[in-house]
Design an enzyme around this catalytic site. Structure first.
Site, short mmCIF file in Angstrom:
data_model
loop_
_atom_site.label_atom_id
_atom_site.label_comp_id
_atom_site.label_asym_id
_atom_site.label_seq_id
_atom_site.Cartn_x
_atom_site.Cartn_y
_atom_site.Cartn_z
N ASP A 1 -22.81 14.82 -10.13
CA ASP A 1 -21.97 15.45 -11.15
C ASP A 1 -20.71 16.09 -10.57
O ASP A 1 -19.97 16.78 -11.26
CB ASP A 1 -22.76 16.50 -11.93
CG ASP A 1 -23.24 17.66 -11.04
OD1 ASP A 1 -23.06 17.56 -9.79
OD2 ASP A 1 -23.78 18.63 -11.57
N ASP B 1 0.83 -1.21 0.00
CA ASP B 1 0.00 0.00 0.00
C ASP B 1 0.86 1.26 0.00
O ASP B 1 1.82 1.37 0.76
CB ASP B 1 -0.89 0.03 1.25
CG ASP B 1 -1.91 -1.10 1.28
OD1 ASP B 1 -1.61 -2.16 0.73
OD2 ASP B 1 -2.98 -0.91 1.88
N HIS C 1 -2.67 -4.59 2.43
CA HIS C 1 -3.99 -4.35 3.04
C HIS C 1 -3.96 -4.02 4.52
O HIS C 1 -4.91 -3.46 5.04
CB HIS C 1 -4.87 -5.58 2.80
CG HIS C 1 -6.33 -5.37 3.04
ND1 HIS C 1 -7.01 -4.27 2.59
CD2 HIS C 1 -7.26 -6.15 3.67
CE1 HIS C 1 -8.28 -4.38 2.92
NE2 HIS C 1 -8.46 -5.51 3.59
N HIS D 1 -9.21 0.03 -2.29
CA HIS D 1 -9.41 1.48 -2.41
C HIS D 1 -9.43 1.95 -3.86
O HIS D 1 -9.66 3.14 -4.10
CB HIS D 1 -8.32 2.23 -1.64
CG HIS D 1 -8.61 2.35 -0.18
ND1 HIS D 1 -9.16 3.49 0.39
CD2 HIS D 1 -8.46 1.48 0.84
CE1 HIS D 1 -9.32 3.30 1.68
NE2 HIS D 1 -8.89 2.09 1.98
N HIS E 1 -1.07 4.51 -0.58
CA HIS E 1 -2.09 5.43 -0.04
C HIS E 1 -1.72 6.91 -0.18
O HIS E 1 -1.78 7.68 0.77
CB HIS E 1 -2.35 5.10 1.43
CG HIS E 1 -3.31 3.97 1.62
ND1 HIS E 1 -4.59 3.98 1.12
CD2 HIS E 1 -3.16 2.77 2.24
CE1 HIS E 1 -5.20 2.86 1.44
NE2 HIS E 1 -4.36 2.09 2.11
N ASP F 1 -24.19 14.21 -4.81
CA ASP F 1 -23.68 15.18 -5.78
C ASP F 1 -23.09 14.41 -6.97
O ASP F 1 -21.88 14.32 -7.14
CB ASP F 1 -22.62 16.06 -5.10
CG ASP F 1 -21.99 17.06 -6.06
OD1 ASP F 1 -22.63 17.37 -7.09
OD2 ASP F 1 -20.86 17.50 -5.79
#
Length: 700
Positions: free
Chosen positions: A631, A163, A459, A225, A165, A629
């Protein structure tokens, strides 16, 4: 001589006690960070379950149902054959004043190296190049297999990273220590490139550029993710829109498509399996290799999956309802993210279990289904109806298709979300809310079945950057140093040659931290960061904690024992922490061993109860806002606001009238532009949450 030996023994005893105290403190700090992190993932899964429940069980004719269907149906643009026209970069001009890196296509190794250097110097790539690079990446990913097969040779080693991130400094440090990717220096990046950190997009662009230059030597596995719904909560969506205000929406839509095409695993020399999360007792690499991975994507999986017969079932339930509207074919059916297995026992693992919403939803679902069946004149249960349809002679393939899809999405969930456990067996991963916990017996069986010797996964953050388990048959690698806080953990990567023996290189990206001793790092992390995070958690659950304290205070004198304090803390927060050990850090003076819990809260939390509800649901509210939301404009209309509050009031089991919501919408539209932004939305909940707190205990 005797005196010298006694002195040596005393020093040895003191040192061992000192090291033991440091280790206890380290573990306690680590438990705080990890418990709070996983509690956040539980909240995300609760949102998945919440929206999945609304998708299937709200009255189809209601505007709220239409809103939910609109939120989660697949974007038509992304499915259209001429989607490239929408994402076209050619009309975007690069101004003469632009001072960032320039890319030429086909991209070259020098372009990729220049991109690394530019991002190191905090430069930004122009949106034209971003869209062009992402488009080329999508075209390449489409032809890659689900499981990449790579091999070592005597002249080169394979580097495996975990990861990242969004920690660009860690990736740059890996390249500095190990060299840039090339045909002589192959890399495997094992998912979770984005979220949490501030430079996720830069990491993606670097990795994609090297993938285009060296498609046979750079391998990217998908992580949990790499999913646009998860990104709404953990920061990547906000990062992209902040950096590319004009074309950010197109970039996010294209990335959503790219994420669904990322390979799921890599196998080295037919012996070492590299995947992001883990396995289960049903993992079948042959099935995984045949899955149409871009259709069985993580969003469909985590947001309850698409079941083949949902449209048929809903049509039968709705035919006799004159108020019903046509069923949206994109609606999704409920699947649990957690693993279902008869192997193992929950009692073998002392894990936290999701309660609350799931229990309430189950009851509400049954009531709603009974009513819908009654209206449709059906006596069968929902499960019986599904089974009968699946086995119906009129559609002999339906049952097989339903079972096949369920197997596929379950395999992917297990690969992306699962964690190892020390006990034998395979049980649902209730801590994360998705995948499973699998034991050493499952590891041995899956590796034996596929003729493998080692499983490398990521992970999970590990303090030293890596960790073996299951008799050294499972290896966790984590490459984001300082993940929870500066000094909290090292990062690491693996070098592996033809002997397939992993060699570890550890690092700490922050120079100041590298100079600190273990005790200094622990003091910084524990005192400044872990306890601060824990106090915020206490702040968000003040009312629940006081109620729990009062159960141990039947005479209502405001005093409880420290033992009862510890029991109440765990009962409410369910973090699995050693509260008696933490007592000295959280509780000050006591009166004959008795704690004045009202005074304790005043001292600990500065009496800010009005904001409690807002803090408690802040992440959920922000995620809900960004989901609605659709868009990514940063604004929602008054009607969307009204529908949102109706949904949220159902989730929180709070009655709010339409008139009150309309008045609230108008009152918080401070600039009177007819729409509500994220700050106004959060302010609305703070006000309503404050009213709810002030009216606490009022039966009316």
């Amino acid at each position: 001589i005797i005196s010298t030996m006694r002195a040596a023994l005393l020093i040895q005893r003191w040192y061992r006690q000192y090291v033991a105290r440091l280790e206890m403190r380290r573990r306690c700090t680590w438990n705080i960070f990890q418990s709070i992190e996983y509690a956040g993932e539980q909240d995300q899964i609760k949102l998945y379950n919440f929206f999945g429940y609304l998708m299937d069980h709200f009255t189809p004719a209601s505007s709220e149902r239409n809103l939910i269907s609109h939120i989660f149906r697949e974007n038509n643009i992304c499915r259209n054959v001429d989607w490239e026209r929408y994402f076209c970069y050619k009309s975007i001009e690069v101004p003469e004043l632009y001072s960032g890196p320039h890319l030429s296509f086909p991209i070259t190794c020098s372009n990729a190296a220049e991109l690394v250097e530019a991002f190191k110097n905090k430069q930004q790539l122009h949106s034209r190049y971003v869209l062009q690079l992402l488009g080329e990446t999508w075209r390449l990913l489409r032809i890659l297999p689900n499981i990449s097969q790579i091999s070592t040779c005597h002249s080169k080693e394979i580097t495996i990273c975990g990861d990242l991130h969004g920690h660009l400094e860690d990736l740059l440090l890996v390249f500095y220590k190990n060299g840039l990717p090339s045909s002589e220096k192959p890399y495997v990046f094992n998912g979770d490139f984005v979220d949490r950190g501030k430079d996720s997009l830069e990491i993606l662009l670097i990795l994609f550029s090297f993938l285009l230059v060296y498609p046979n030597d750079v391998h990217l596995n998908r992580g949990n993710h790499e999913d646009h719904i998860v990104n709404l909560r953990y920061g990547f969506t906000k990062e992209v829109l902040g950096k590319y205000r004009l074309h950010g929406k197109k970039i996010l839509k294209l990335l959503q498509k790219i994420f669904s095409w990322l390979p799921l695993a890599t196998v080295i020399d037919h012996k070492v399996l590299v995947l992001h999360g883990g396995i289960s007792d049903t993992t079948d690499l042959h099935l995984i290799s045949r899955v149409d991975r871009h259709k069985v994507n993580l969003t469909n999986t985590s947001l309850n999956g698409i079941v083949h017969l949902s449209g048929m079932i809903d049509s039968d339930l709705e035919d006799d309802d004159p108020t019903s509207k046509p069923v949206d074919s994109s609606r999704r059916r409920v699947h649990s993210l957690t693993h279902s297995s008869s192997t193992g026992s929950r009692h073998e693992v002392q894990r936290r279990s999701l309660q609350g919403l799931n229990n309430r939803v189950t009851c509400s679902v049954e009531e709603e289904l009974k009513e819908r069946r009654r209206q449709a004149g059906l006596s069968q249960s929902y499960g019986d109806l599904r089974n009968s349809l699946a086995n119906s002679d009129s559609d002999p393939d339906s049952g097989e298709l339903l079972e096949s899809y369920g197997d596929e999405w379950k395999q992917i969930v297990d690969m992306l979300w699962s964690d190892p456990m020390p006990q034998d067996g395979c049980v649902p991963n209730d801590v994360r809310g998705g995948g499973c916990y699998w034991g050493p017996d499952v590891t041995e069986e899956v590796l034996r079945r596929h003729n493998l010797t080692l499983l490398i996964r990521s992970h999970e953050c590990k303090q030293e950057g890596y960790e073996f388990c299951h008799n050294r048959r499972v290896l966790t690698i984590f490459s984001a140093s300082n993940y929870y806080e500066v000094g909290s953990n090292r990062g690491a990567y693996i070098r592996m040659g033809p002997d397939l023996v992993p060699h570890f290189i550890q690092y700490q990206a922050n120079r100041a931290t590298r100079a600190l001793t273990l005790r200094q790092r622990l003091s910084t992390v524990c005192d400044r960061s872990a306890l601060r995070a824990l106090r915020e958690k206490l702040f968000a659950h003040k009312s629940d904690l006081i109620s729990s304290f009062q159960e141990y205070d039947p005479e209502n004198i405001g005093l409880i024992s420290l033992g009862h304090w510890a029991c109440a803390m765990e009962a409410v927060l369910r973090l699995g922490l050693p509260w008696r050990v933490l007592r000295s850090q959280l509780v000050g003076d006591t009166l004959d061993g008795m704690l004045d819990y009202h005074l304790w809260f005043r001292e600990l939390l500065s009496n800010a109860s009005l904001l409690e509800t807002m803090y408690k649901h802040h992440s959920n509210l922000e995620t809900i806002f960004r989901i609605i939301d659709t868009d990514n404009s940063g604004l929602i209309s008054f009607e969307e606001f009204r529908q949102t509050w109706k949904l949220l009031s159902s989730h929180l089991q709070t009655e709010i009238s339409d008139e009150a919501i309309s008045d609230l919408a108008v009152s918080i539209d401070f600039n009177k532009d007819g729409s509500i932004d994220i700050n106004e939305f959060m302010e609305a909940f703070r006000l309503v949450g404050g009213d709810l707190l002030q009216n606490e205990g009022d039966p009316h």
